[in-house]
Write an enzyme that holds these catalytic residues in place. Structure first.
Site, PDB file in Angstrom:
ATOM      1  N   ASN A  28       0.854  -1.188   0.000  1.00 16.34           N
ATOM      2  CA  ASN A  28       0.000   0.000   0.000  1.00 16.34           C
ATOM      3  C   ASN A  28       0.884   1.230   0.000  1.00 16.34           C
ATOM      4  O   ASN A  28       1.320   1.712   1.040  1.00 16.34           O
ATOM      5  CB  ASN A  28      -0.912  -0.002   1.230  1.00 16.34           C
ATOM      6  CG  ASN A  28      -1.954  -1.088   1.137  1.00 16.34           C
ATOM      7  OD1 ASN A  28      -2.918  -0.966   0.387  1.00 16.34           O
ATOM      8  ND2 ASN A  28      -1.731  -2.177   1.858  1.00 16.34           N
ATOM      9  N   GLU A  29       1.138   1.710  -1.197  1.00 20.09           N
ATOM     10  CA  GLU A  29       2.048   2.833  -1.373  1.00 20.09           C
ATOM     11  C   GLU A  29       1.373   4.139  -0.960  1.00 20.09           C
ATOM     12  O   GLU A  29       0.153   4.175  -0.779  1.00 20.09           O
ATOM     13  CB  GLU A  29       2.463   2.909  -2.851  1.00 20.09           C
ATOM     14  CG  GLU A  29       3.239   1.711  -3.346  1.00 20.09           C
ATOM     15  CD  GLU A  29       4.678   1.665  -2.839  1.00 20.09           C
ATOM     16  OE1 GLU A  29       4.986   2.293  -1.801  1.00 20.09           O
ATOM     17  OE2 GLU A  29       5.501   0.973  -3.464  1.00 20.09           O
TER      18      GLU A  29
END
Ligand code: GLP
Length: 634
Positions: free
Chosen positions: A160-161
């Protein structure tokens, strides 16, 4: 303000700090084992959320040990992994499927049908459905009981950037540039790193009943601080863990070093004002206010949370002068000691005037990145300098570089090895690891680069040693295991040189890195030689090559570089051509490695200038490590 409440004022996630990663993972493994056994006793199973990356590897080792030695069974455990690269086959050496098999599943009694990992090989059309299905599977088993997490340097959890919101679910994502750069070594070049991945969402992670996030090493310190202490933001997805009711961070001291309680302990309680802490606080105050040390007044201390220090050790002027002198005394143009000078306040001894100096570099280039200027001075001052490269660095050579060199050799008349290398490169697929021959060829490239770099520092080739330690030759990035043979090779070298000075790095690095592994080998080698007479007269100087300089208050020796020396240093680093970016860097923001090293040394010089000391072009810094202590303790 009690210590506890002061800490809580800053920390929005409970953080448990351990001496090292091993102590932390023993604690987590015990908690997981207790949970498994508790459920087992009730005839039920436990659902574990698992992570990849180097961080959880020691935890998996400990769980395997408990399985083998303490009968811990995984027969009733179901697992869900966070993520997988998109478009990567499960057999690929960097696939998370393969990673999990090798690091855990192949060594415990978990039934294959209870293992769940997002599928990387589905088509774009099918990926949405596959993600929905993954979410359903988690729901069907009643949700995740304990979720293990690492953290990426972008603040990502899973993949989850930045930009991932707290409601995000399992989905296809685009990887961030920094994440791809961090993975570049594993994939032998940034251009081989997948651009997409499938990951559980932040929301999926937040649904777990209990969350443990693990982080080791200094490279994680900033991002850990932001996740624990700053307001939750989408640009740092790990910060959303603050919303979870049962989350804990497990940190080693290096990863916890940016937390306010460690960085500015006077803000959370009443610390013991050791000389080092006083130095830290006074230099910090000076830099924060933009006022030279000698111009600080009592009011500055009182208005910035350090009135206790000035009350105890003031008035301000006396304190300022004391710290000014301490910092001033770290500066020397004589890293090997100044002959015939009074050395009472100098970092190094005057005698013997000519010393045997051993510079240990984990991989080729660590040495020049951190200390090309100091190295040149040591050579110029006539000390007997030996540089030893602990590992060959062959894993860091991209195939393109090997092809370039082998092509050149073929054109120039050829050699058997070059022909073999070219044949191997032609046939090599993404699944293949380098053969022994290709690794050897790549190590020759690094040897030549290292020699060229050291020549610019004035060192003759016969003063250079390549140890090629076995842990590196037999390993892969992030999965190195050191052994007795590594220790004995290094201790024989130490014993044969009997140095007065050793320069070494890696004491606070990510424990899975080549630098940290090399340092642990060094520590054991020193322990082994503890009773040798020369050891008592040996100064060990720590340097940093990982892009993170020491804090000013920690520095015990600062070696200034003249403008010409800076140029030579840049040139020396530049000789390591296989380590330069393989793609031209046109982006102003993205500095090349050699530029970053020079920037860092210039920044240090600016700090000294701002403190009101002399203004130099650049400064290289060192901290002394005491042979009898277990670790640097800094
Ligand atoms: C990858 C993984 C993350 C992991 C991160 C950090 O991006 N998808 O789950 O936390 O790497 O890696 P390391 O533990 O090697 O620092």
């Amino acid at each position: 303000m009690s210590e506890q409440s002061g800490q809580e004022l800053y920390e929005r996630i409970p953080s448990r700090i351990f001496d090292d990663a091993q102590a932390a993972v023993c604690q987590i493994a015990r908690e997981i084992a207790d949970a498994i056994r508790e459920r087992q006793a009730a005839g039920k199973g436990l659902v574990l959320g698992l992570a990849t990356g180097s961080t959880p590897v020691p935890l998996y080792r400990e769980l395997i040990r408990m399985h083998r030695k303490e009968g811990l069974s995984f027969a009733k455990v179901t697992t869900f992994n966070l993520d997988e690269y998109f478009g990567i086959d499960a057999r690929h050496p960097e696939s998370y499927h393969r990673f999990m098999r090798e690091q855990l599943f192949d060594h415990v009694d978990i039934p294959a049908e209870q293992i769940n990992i997002p599928e990387g090989m589905v088509s774009r059309e099918e990926v949405f459905e596959a993600c929905q299905d993954y979410e359903n599977r988690i729901r069907e088993v009643g949700g995740i009981d304990i979720q293990i997490l690492g953290i990426g340097r972008t603040g990502h959890i899973g993949f989850n950037e930045p930009g991932s919101g707290p409601a995000s679910r399992t989905r296809l994502v685009t990887l961030d540039r920094l994440t791809r750069l961090d993975a570049a070594r594993d994939f032998q070049g940034e251009h081989n790193v997948p651009r997409y991945a499938v990951t559980m969402g932040v929301g999926t992670i937040l649904d777990a009943r209990k969350v443990y996030l693990l982080a080791w090493g200094r490279s994680k310190a900033e991002v850990v601080k932001a996740a624990v202490e700053d307001a939750p933001v989408e640009s740092l997805p790990a910060s959303f863990l603050q919303q979870h009711e049962d989350v804990s961070f497990f940190l080693d001291t290096a990863a916890a070093s940016e937390l306010t309680r460690n960085k500015y302990p006077w803000l959370v309680g009443f610390p013991e004002w050791t000389p080092e802490l006083a130095r830290k606080s006074v230099t910090h105050l000076s830099l924060k206010l933009g006022k030279p040390l000698l111009k600080l007044v009592d009011k500055d201390y009182q208005e910035n949370g350090v009135s206790e220090l000035v009350t105890e050790q003031g008035p301000a002027y006396g304190l300022n002068i004391r710290v000014f002198n301490e910092v001033q005394h770290t500066i020397t143009g004589w890293p090997g000691g100044k002959p015939d000078a009074d050395d009472t306040y100098r970092p190094e001894r005057a005698k013997p005037s000519l010393k045997r100096v051993l510079v240990l570099s984990p991989e080729p280039q660590d040495d020049v990145l951190a200390m090309a200027g100091t190295l040149s001075r040591l050579v110029a001052h006539g000390h007997e300098v030996t540089v030893a490269y602990l590992t060959s660095g062959s894993l860091g050579v991209p195939d393109e570089e090997a092809r370039w060199a082998a092509d050149l050799m073929r054109e120039a008349g050829g050699s058997e090895l070059a022909t073999q290398v070219l044949a191997e490169l032609d046939e090599k697929s993404a699944f293949d690891e380098d053969s022994v021959g290709l690794r050897r060829f790549k190590s020759y490239i690094r040897r030549n680069e290292a020699r060229a770099a050291l020549q610019l520092c004035g060192l003759e080739p016969d003063r250079i040693q390549f140890l090629d330690l076995p842990f590196y030759e037999n390993g892969r990035y992030r999965r190195f295991v050191t052994g007795e043979d590594d220790v004995s090779e290094l201790s024989s070298l130490l014993q044969s040189v009997r140095p007065h000075q050793v320069y070494v790095t890696g004491e606070a690095a990510d424990p899975s890195s080549v630098q940290a592994k090399s340092f642990s080998v060094f520590e054991l080698a020193i322990q082994k030689l503890q009773s040798e007479a020369w050891i008592k007269d040996c100064y060990v100087w720590l340097y940093r090559s990982d892009g993170r300089e020491w804090d000013i208050h920690q520095v015990e020796m600062s070696v200034p570089c003249s403008p010409d020396e800076v140029k030579r240093k840049a040139q020396a680093i530049y000789q390591h051509r296989s380590q330069r970016s393989q793609i031209p860097v046109l982006d102003e923001e993205q500095r090349e490695v050699w530029e970053q090293a020079i920037d860092r040394n210039r920044a240090t010089a600016r700090f000294y200038d701002k403190l009101g000391l002399a203004e130099y072009e650049a400064i290289e810094c060192f901290v002394r490590w005491h042979v009898t202590q277990d670790s640097a303790g800094k």
